[in-house]
Enzyme design. Sequence first.
Site, PDB file in Angstrom:
ATOM      1  N   ALA A  33       0.843  -1.198   0.000  1.00 36.05           N
ATOM      2  CA  ALA A  33       0.000   0.000   0.000  1.00 36.05           C
ATOM      3  C   ALA A  33       0.877   1.246   0.000  1.00 36.05           C
ATOM      4  O   ALA A  33       2.095   1.161  -0.149  1.00 36.05           O
ATOM      5  CB  ALA A  33      -0.922  -0.017   1.207  1.00 36.05           C
ATOM      6  N   ASN A  34       0.268   2.411   0.121  1.00 35.47           N
ATOM      7  CA  ASN A  34       1.025   3.659   0.226  1.00 35.47           C
ATOM      8  C   ASN A  34       0.325   4.570   1.235  1.00 35.47           C
ATOM      9  O   ASN A  34      -0.736   4.233   1.765  1.00 35.47           O
ATOM     10  CB  ASN A  34       1.176   4.325  -1.149  1.00 35.47           C
ATOM     11  CG  ASN A  34      -0.152   4.721  -1.731  1.00 35.47           C
ATOM     12  OD1 ASN A  34      -0.831   5.605  -1.224  1.00 35.47           O
ATOM     13  ND2 ASN A  34      -0.566   4.032  -2.800  1.00 35.47           N
ATOM     14  N   ARG A  35       0.920   5.739   1.492  1.00 29.95           N
ATOM     15  CA  ARG A  35       0.473   6.587   2.601  1.00 29.95           C
ATOM     16  C   ARG A  35      -0.617   7.592   2.234  1.00 29.95           C
ATOM     17  O   ARG A  35      -0.890   8.509   2.994  1.00 29.95           O
ATOM     18  CB  ARG A  35       1.666   7.356   3.177  1.00 29.95           C
ATOM     19  CG  ARG A  35       2.707   6.465   3.787  1.00 29.95           C
ATOM     20  CD  ARG A  35       3.795   7.287   4.450  1.00 29.95           C
ATOM     21  NE  ARG A  35       4.922   6.468   4.840  1.00 29.95           N
ATOM     22  CZ  ARG A  35       4.949   5.710   5.933  1.00 29.95           C
ATOM     23  NH1 ARG A  35       3.902   5.701   6.752  1.00 29.95           N
ATOM     24  NH2 ARG A  35       6.003   4.977   6.205  1.00 29.95           N
ATOM     25  N   SER A  36      -1.229   7.461   1.057  1.00 31.20           N
ATOM     26  CA  SER A  36      -2.274   8.421   0.682  1.00 31.20           C
ATOM     27  C   SER A  36      -3.395   8.451   1.726  1.00 31.20           C
ATOM     28  O   SER A  36      -3.889   7.405   2.151  1.00 31.20           O
ATOM     29  CB  SER A  36      -2.856   8.032  -0.680  1.00 31.20           C
ATOM     30  OG  SER A  36      -4.024   8.780  -0.930  1.00 31.20           O
ATOM     31  N   ALA A  99      -3.958   7.693  -5.239  1.00 35.19           N
ATOM     32  CA  ALA A  99      -2.558   7.269  -5.357  1.00 35.19           C
ATOM     33  C   ALA A  99      -2.584   5.787  -5.707  1.00 35.19           C
ATOM     34  O   ALA A  99      -2.468   4.912  -4.844  1.00 35.19           O
ATOM     35  CB  ALA A  99      -1.822   7.517  -4.047  1.00 35.19           C
TER      36      ALA A  99
END
Length: 228
Positions: A33-36, A99
């Site tokens: 995942a990512n931090r969006s 994102a």
Amino acid sequence: NLLGLRKAPLQGKRALVTSGPTYEPIDPVRYIANRSSGKQGHAIAAALARLGAETILVSGPTREPDPLGVTVHHIESAREMLGACEAALPVDIAVCAAAVADWRVADASDQKLKKDGSGSAPTLQLATNPDILAGLAAAGAKRPKLVIGFAAETEKLIEHAQGKLARKGCDWIIANDVSSGSGTFGGDSNLVHLITRSGAEAWPRMSKLEIADRLAQRIAETVSTTTH
Ligand code: CTP
Ligand code: CA
């Protein structure tokens, strides 16, 4: 009319917004995942709905509540996001603020990956995800009249954003300066430029809510002058 109320400027228009990160499964219990945070995308969906647009928000997992008056489809992976966006067409306006993970695990396991006892680690093979923004901009007869993307850059902001505008075939890019110093990744304010085919316009630092309102206003002006 009698009450002196003006018709909402985006009444009768359909808008699609993507927001949040995507989760790309490794196995049934793990993901990439990512931090969006989804704050900007959710704020844009809410702002478009307030201007009267019938708004569909396709969102990855976030902590944001579903915006009022917006139809929300919750998805996890990029491919699920693509499917939900295609199902939302036709729309007049598309804003891709998500994102989206650039890569997914090529062959996600049906079973939880187990340590094999030797101390060795598995190697993850990645595959490139579909580009949802580019796909919407190339949707032929189904192409939204106005297709808008985001670009978060740490250097050469305008140059990189103009490159993305051309490569993806969209109409506008909101170029977001996330270099350290100006960077507020996950924060509440943004420093952006609006990039169109005719140039770059610097916006003052604003909260994500103010950026959403200003963008929605701009969208309303553009969509109503190009369709009437
Ligand atoms: N985007 C998308 N689908 C993808 C990747 C990106 O719809 N698979 C959209 C994003 O929502 C954003 C825009 O494309 O509106 C730009 O995303 P960004 O990550 O900045 O661009 P990339 O083309 O992925 O380039 P890079 O990450 O290498 O800078
Ligand atoms: Ca990317």
